[in-house]
Design a protein around this motif. Structure first.
Motif, short mmCIF file in Angstrom:
data_model
loop_
_atom_site.label_atom_id
_atom_site.label_comp_id
_atom_site.label_asym_id
_atom_site.label_seq_id
_atom_site.Cartn_x
_atom_site.Cartn_y
_atom_site.Cartn_z
N GLU A 60 0.83 -1.21 0.00
CA GLU A 60 0.00 0.00 0.00
C GLU A 60 0.86 1.26 0.00
O GLU A 60 0.56 2.23 -0.69
N GLU A 87 2.03 7.13 -6.61
CA GLU A 87 0.96 8.08 -6.91
C GLU A 87 1.40 9.51 -6.66
O GLU A 87 0.97 10.43 -7.36
N ILE A 103 -6.30 9.54 -8.26
CA ILE A 103 -7.69 9.19 -8.05
C ILE A 103 -8.10 9.64 -6.66
O ILE A 103 -7.43 9.33 -5.67
N ARG A 106 -9.68 7.63 -0.46
CA ARG A 106 -9.28 7.27 -1.82
C ARG A 106 -9.85 5.91 -2.19
O ARG A 106 -10.24 5.13 -1.34
N GLY A 107 -9.88 5.62 -3.47
CA GLY A 107 -10.41 4.33 -3.93
C GLY A 107 -10.41 4.27 -5.44
O GLY A 107 -9.70 5.02 -6.11
N LYS A 108 -11.22 3.38 -5.98
CA LYS A 108 -11.26 3.19 -7.43
C LYS A 108 -12.05 4.30 -8.11
O LYS A 108 -13.04 4.80 -7.58
N GLN A 109 -11.58 4.67 -9.29
CA GLN A 109 -12.26 5.70 -10.07
C GLN A 109 -13.69 5.26 -10.38
O GLN A 109 -13.96 4.11 -10.72
N THR A 131 -16.16 5.14 -8.24
CA THR A 131 -16.88 4.70 -7.05
C THR A 131 -17.12 5.89 -6.13
O THR A 131 -16.43 6.90 -6.21
N ARG A 137 -15.44 9.47 -6.65
CA ARG A 137 -13.99 9.52 -6.87
C ARG A 137 -13.70 9.68 -8.36
O ARG A 137 -14.28 8.98 -9.20
#
Length: 479
Positions: free
Chosen positions: A86, A93, A100, A156-159, A161, A182
């Motif tokens: 992680e 990033e 994201i 943060r997370g997946k685009q 969502t 996001r």
């Protein structure tokens, strides 16, 4: 599979690292009988003692990661670190061209997680998030025991969502449920403008870090500056912590002739490898860049890749360095992927200036030392506390320093709220046209932060930039 990439980036928070050759097979899967983590018996002995006899159960993966991190403590190098899977993703990033997320800055204050400000045009702004909103829950779960990093990772997370947050808004004294989608947001590292001074046009370009797409941004920005008539260039690297080696090489290539050695890499054995300016296949810089006068602004926050550029321009007499001495980081880190999904970041080389000087711990000295206006040195931040006369706190000292920088008469800046501070607070609140009061509260700190940020945006108040502008004006008039 292993992959390496060179990075020049300053990390002030000291983390630990691991050596992959010492601990192999770090999958976390136990072999029959006892766990085997390496070819070193003593490591396996310690692993098995902890697992078989320890009163506190610990997963083998965490024990392995703990060993990896612990090895770095022995190295004694703050730039050699072990990243979990992680952490490795977050590191990449930070230098990526896009990110994201929801586009909001979050901080921790007095144990609370507060929205500092939503980015203009971001999902958080569209959803109605405001400064001073306190995040209470994320997706229905409380934040008990979470660190700031934990909270950021949960947001943060997946685009594509959505993240649902329960926030407490102080001025309404109520909780609000907010759902934010996001999105992928571009991360800009270059800003540029033309400054006109008594008939001369000077290009002013700031670079916040040497990220993956910074050279492309630099190309676009410098080409525009020249089209707008820029006759000279001021490069602002103040507060730039570094970044990728290939990026600084590309940017240096816009200012220096081909085949010029702009730095040296020195390996463990002391062998030097020259880093040479090469013609880029993907970038097309205006040729005028290589001949126009250049001044570079730096400060103690300019590190690593920033110092590669300033060291090259100074040694090769291609630019005039102004400001203060830089940070002083003269090592290069190599990232290697490990079998557990993490990465080992290790200092593998020193880098030297074209004159083969190692600036580690010393920094690049400015050709002209220029101290900055005190109001630019003090970092602005969000404050949630409330203070009045008789209080003593670092938040009070922060307010006193900013008031003094704005020209208000404050008798002291040590954090004790005395009568002179009360008078200064009253005067500021009257000038800012906010609710009359004698306290330092949220309204006061918000107005103070806005006033300071507006002050900083005015180039006339930037003593270092003004000195660079004056120098460039003089250079152009001598031609």
């Amino acid at each position: 599979m292993q992959r390496s990439r060179f990075l020049l980036f300053v990390i002030l928070a000291v983390m630990a690292t691991g050596v992959f050759l010492i601990l192999d097979g770090c999958s976390g899967k136990e072999q029959q009988g006892t766990g085997t983590a390496s070819t070193f018996p003593v490591i396996d002995e310690a692993l098995n003692v902890i697992k078989e006899r320890g009163v506190y159960p610990v997963e083998q993966e965490k024990l392995i990661e703990g060993a990896l991190r612990g090895m770095a403590d022995t190295i004694g190098d703050p730039y050699s670190t072990y990243f979990s899977k992680e952490e490795a993703a977050a590191s990449k990033e930070s230098l990526a061209g896009e990110r994201i997320g929801i586009g909001a800055e979050v901080t921790r204050s007095n144990g609370k997680f507060i929205i500092v400000a939503p980015v203009k045009g971001s999902p958080s702004e569209k959803a109605g998030l405001q400064p001073y909103d306190e995040i209470v829950r994320i997706d229905g779960e409380t934040l008990d025991g979470d660190s700031l990093q934990d909270v950021v990772q949960r947001i943060r997370g997946k685009q594509g969502t959505a993240v649902t947050m329960t926030i407490y808004r102080p001025e309404l004294n109520k909780h609000i449920e907010v759902s934010v989608m996001r999105e992928a947001m571009s991360v800009k590292t270059v800003a540029a403008e033309v400054i006109e001074v008594r008939g001369n046009k000077i290009g002013y370009i700031t670079l916040t870090k040497f990220a993956e797409d910074s050279a492309k941004e630099w190309e676009k920005a410098t080409n525009r500056l020249i089209k707008e008539g820029a006759q000279a260039l001021i490069i602002d690297l103040r507060g730039n912590p570094g970044g990728y080696l290939h990026t600084v090489g590309d940017i240096a290539g816009s200012l220096l002739p081909e085949d010029t050695v702009f730095a040296f890499m020195q390996n463990q054995q002391g062998a030097l490898t020259p880093l040479v300016i090469e013609k880029s296949k993907d970038l097309s810089y205006d040729k005028k860049l290589k001949s126009m006068p250049v001044a570079l602004l730096q400060d103690k926050g300019s590190a690593s890749a920033s110092e590669v550029l300033s060291g090259a321009l100074k040694d090769l007499k291609r630019g005039y360095i102004m400001g203060t001495t830089s940070f002083g980081k003269g090592t290069v880190q190599d990232f290697t992927e490990l079998s557990n999904g993490g990465e080992m970041k290790l200092s593998t080389h020193k880098w030297l200036t074209p004159k083969e000087q190692w600036i580690h711990g010393k920094g690049v000295k400015a050709d002209l030392e220029v101290e900055q206006n005190a109001l630019f040195v003090e970092l602005t931040r969000l404050v949630t506390g409330v203070y009045e006369e008789g209080a003593y706190h670092e938040d009070v000292a922060y307010g006193q320093k900013l008031l003094e920088g704005l020209g208000y008469s404050v008798g002291r800046t040590d954090g004790y709220f005395d009568e002179s501070t009360t008078l200064a607070v009253q005067a500021f609140r009257a000038d800012a046209k906010v609710k009359a009061d004698e306290k330092m509260d949220r309204i006061f700190y918000t107005a103070l932060k806005e006033k300071v940020e507006a002050y900083r945006k005015d180039h006339k108040n930037d003593d270092q930039l003004q000195m660079a502008i004056g120098y460039m004006h003089h250079q152009l008039n001598e031609k």
